[in-house]
Design a protein around this motif. Structure first.
Motif, PDB file in Angstrom:
ATOM      1  N   LEU A 147      35.705  58.792  91.816  1.00 23.87           N
ATOM      2  CA  LEU A 147      36.336  58.140  92.980  1.00 23.87           C
ATOM      3  C   LEU A 147      37.781  58.588  93.183  1.00 23.87           C
ATOM      4  O   LEU A 147      38.305  58.499  94.294  1.00 23.87           O
ATOM      5  N   VAL A 148      38.429  59.054  92.121  1.00 23.25           N
ATOM      6  CA  VAL A 148      39.802  59.555  92.259  1.00 23.25           C
ATOM      7  C   VAL A 148      39.837  61.074  92.103  1.00 23.25           C
ATOM      8  O   VAL A 148      40.880  61.662  91.841  1.00 23.25           O
ATOM      9  N   SER A 149      38.675  61.714  92.242  1.00 28.45           N
ATOM     10  CA  SER A 149      38.571  63.166  92.065  1.00 28.45           C
ATOM     11  C   SER A 149      37.954  63.836  93.283  1.00 28.45           C
ATOM     12  O   SER A 149      37.490  64.973  93.203  1.00 28.45           O
ATOM     13  N   GLY A 150      37.946  63.115  94.401  1.00 28.30           N
ATOM     14  CA  GLY A 150      37.361  63.697  95.612  1.00 28.30           C
ATOM     15  C   GLY A 150      35.853  63.802  95.550  1.00 28.30           C
ATOM     16  O   GLY A 150      35.239  64.532  96.332  1.00 28.30           O
ATOM     17  N   PRO A 207      40.507  52.192  94.472  1.00 24.52           N
ATOM     18  CA  PRO A 207      41.004  53.202  93.534  1.00 24.52           C
ATOM     19  C   PRO A 207      42.523  53.354  93.630  1.00 24.52           C
ATOM     20  O   PRO A 207      43.099  53.211  94.715  1.00 24.52           O
ATOM     21  N   ALA A 208      43.158  53.624  92.498  1.00 27.52           N
ATOM     22  CA  ALA A 208      44.618  53.722  92.451  1.00 27.52           C
ATOM     23  C   ALA A 208      45.124  55.051  93.003  1.00 27.52           C
ATOM     24  O   ALA A 208      46.303  55.189  93.308  1.00 27.52           O
ATOM     25  N   ALA A 209      44.250  56.008  93.112  1.00 22.28           N
ATOM     26  CA  ALA A 209      44.692  57.345  93.526  1.00 22.28           C
ATOM     27  C   ALA A 209      43.724  57.922  94.531  1.00 22.28           C
ATOM     28  O   ALA A 209      42.587  57.470  94.647  1.00 22.28           O
ATOM     29  N   ARG A 210      44.217  58.907  95.263  1.00 20.91           N
ATOM     30  CA  ARG A 210      43.293  59.688  96.071  1.00 20.91           C
ATOM     31  C   ARG A 210      43.495  61.163  95.815  1.00 20.91           C
ATOM     32  O   ARG A 210      44.533  61.596  95.303  1.00 20.91           O
ATOM     33  N   PHE A 211      42.450  61.906  96.155  1.00 22.08           N
ATOM     34  CA  PHE A 211      42.404  63.317  95.823  1.00 22.08           C
ATOM     35  C   PHE A 211      42.508  64.088  97.125  1.00 22.08           C
ATOM     36  O   PHE A 211      41.731  63.855  98.052  1.00 22.08           O
ATOM     37  N   VAL A 212      43.496  64.968  97.217  1.00 20.81           N
ATOM     38  CA  VAL A 212      43.808  65.591  98.510  1.00 20.81           C
ATOM     39  C   VAL A 212      43.998  67.102  98.355  1.00 20.81           C
ATOM     40  O   VAL A 212      44.143  67.616  97.241  1.00 20.81           O
ATOM     41  N   GLY A 271      32.971  55.334  83.422  1.00 23.38           N
ATOM     42  CA  GLY A 271      33.028  56.000  84.712  1.00 23.38           C
ATOM     43  C   GLY A 271      33.774  57.327  84.678  1.00 23.38           C
ATOM     44  O   GLY A 271      33.963  57.971  85.707  1.00 23.38           O
ATOM     45  N   GLY A 272      34.233  57.744  83.491  1.00 26.95           N
ATOM     46  CA  GLY A 272      34.893  59.039  83.345  1.00 26.95           C
ATOM     47  C   GLY A 272      33.870  60.170  83.419  1.00 26.95           C
ATOM     48  O   GLY A 272      32.702  59.984  83.090  1.00 26.95           O
TER      49      GLY A 272
END
Lengths: 129, 364
Positions: free
Chosen positions: B246-249, B277-282, B93-94
């Motif tokens: 999913l963690v890259s916006g 997801p462990a992170a979010r992109f802001v 998924g990378g």
């Protein structure tokens, strides 16, 4: 060919220094330095009264792409920083030797400027770099 | 000396400062990056992006192959000329790269991928395409010029083959073949305009024609601040093979439906999605004075630490802005960023920061 006024002294880290009639020294970055940095968007200058050692980082200039420290080649006490640059950082690009000055200091050693490069030596240094 | 685009000598003559970019000698600016940035927001600017890699996929198996290769669903492309933004993922998924795919004919799709990832992309596409009836044809003889800004369309149309009559009707995110040019209403600035692929031999005359029409040449420096204001990701900076969309916006670019479409990375993305997801992109706006930079630490009280992936100064807003990856648990809009040893106040916002010349966020 960079603009290097004859009445100034220069450092290898691309600062210029002007000896004023009142014994203080004004410091900024050279035309070559501002050209290398590109458009400046933020400038941080030191507060009056700060004691600076020779070669100490005394200001920060940030362009769109990077932040760079500015060093004073001579020791002294800050008399004033150019606070107007907080709102007009582009003055360093447009007028590096005038409105774009960074700080004025009272040198610890009145003869300290003598050891720095003059305009022709700085030009030669730029060409060798 | 690096690779040179067909516009190399034109750049030199126009006073460009040239730098190495992924092995190419490219203009970073032509005097003032900030003035170039403003020209695109207010009038029109042009960028030489000929370093980008154009790859044609040809054959009866192209559509089935792209259904498998890309995270976005190529079946969204049903009208000729339509373009789609997608990530190309590995099995974990990378993100191997992000790209634009154009549907030109049922047996001919065109990909535009990043130049810094050219070799690995081509190798991956060849490898994954082995079981499909598809031929991978790089098009190194094409130059690419982006013309962007509120005046871009009126400046470009008269200079196109056949005076651009057919291109005048192009809708957003569509491309059109005109002779051996591909004219697309796409871009990387948040402004209207075109990205134009054309034969190397036509590039300089077109570029000079644009310059004569008052379009300002702009370097990769302005391209970067424009795309950052537009909230658009930069591959290798905002995402790479170690993180998912999913963690890259970029969750919006994943074509989950139909559920039976098997694309590379799908299983890993579904696991990540279902686990949360462990992170979010802001987006971040700096409230204090200073400039945000890549890799600065972001501290969110009660949620831990994140990192700025792209930070710079926004010429349009007059503030430092950034894209950042922060812990998913972060709530509220307050955070701090460590800038040169000091903790400065910043605010979490939703990108884009600027679109079509207008601020999209409140600046006090």
């Amino acid at each position: 060919m960079s603009n290097t006024p004859d009445d100034l002294k220069y450092s290898k880290s691309h600062e210029w220094l002007r000896g004023n009639a009142d014994g203080t020294v004004t410091l900024g970055i050279t035309d070559h330095a501002q050209d290398q940095l590109g458009d400046l968007v933020y400038v941080e200058v030191p507060e009056a009264g700060r004691e600076l050692q020779a070669q100490e980082a005394c200001a920060v200039v940030e362009s769109v792409k990077a932040a760079s420290d500015v060093y004073t080649p001579i020791a002294g006490t800050v008399v004033e920083g150019n606070e107007t640059l907080a709102d007009t950082p582009e003055a360093v690009n447009n007028d590096a030797y005038g409105a774009g000055w960074l700080l004025r200091l009272k040198p610890a050693d009145a003869a300290a400027l003598d050891g720095l490069m003059d305009a022709s030596a700085y030009q030669a240094f730029l060409e060798s770099e | 000396m690096g690779n040179q685009t067909p516009l190399y000598h034109a750049h030199q003559a126009m006073g460009a400062k040239l730098v190495d970019f992924a092995g190419w000698d490219m203009p970073i600016h032509y005097g003032s990056q900030i003035e170039e940035h403003h020209a695109v927001r207010r009038e029109a600017g042009m960028f030489d992006v000929s370093h980008m890699t154009v790859v044609d996929l040809v054959g009866a198996g192209v559509r089935p192959f792209l259904r498998y290769l890309l995270a976005n669903n190529v079946d969204k492309l049903q009208q000729r000329g339509k373009a789609l933004y997608s990530c190309m993922l590995n099995a974990e998924g990378g993100v191997i790269d992000d790209l634009i795919v154009y549907f030109l004919e049922e047996s001919w799709f065109r990909l535009v991928v990043n130049s810094a990832t050219r070799e690995k992309d081509l190798a991956w596409i060849e490898q994954q395409g082995a079981g499909f009836e598809v031929e991978v044809i790089e098009q190194p003889g094409l130059a690419m010029i982006a013309v962007q800004g509120p005046q871009a369309r009126e400046k470009v149309l008269p200079l196109l083959p056949a005076r651009g009559e057919s291109a005048a009707a192009l809708k957003l995110f569509y491309g059109l073949e005109i002779e051996d040019w591909l004219v697309a209403r796409t871009g990387y600035t948040g402004e209207d305009g075109f990205e134009i692929m054309l034969p190397d031999s036509d590039a300089e005359a077109f570029w000079q024609g644009l310059a004569a029409a008052g379009v300002r040449p702009c370097g990769l420096g302005a391209r970067d601040t424009l795309r950052l204001e537009a909230g658009m990701n930069l591959y290798g900076t905002d995402m790479d093979e170690t993180v998912s969309p999913l963690v890259s916006g970029l969750g919006w670019t994943v074509g989950w439906e139909p559920a039976e479409r098997d694309f590379i990375g799908r299983a890993a993305l579904e696991r990540e999605r279902d686990a949360g997801p462990a992170a979010r992109f802001v987006g971040l706006v700096l409230e204090d004075k200073g400039v945000l930079r890549n890799h600065q630490r972001v501290l969110v009280e009660g949620a831990g630490e994140g990192e700025i992936t792209s930070g710079s100064f926004s010429p349009t807003l007059g503030r430092a802005i950034a894209l950042a990856r922060i812990p998913a648990a972060a709530a509220g809009e307050r955070c701090q960023v460590e800038v040169r040893g000091k903790l400065l106040a910043a605010r979490l916002v939703r990108a884009p920061f600027v679109r079509n010349g207008k601020a999209q966020i409140n600046i006090d």
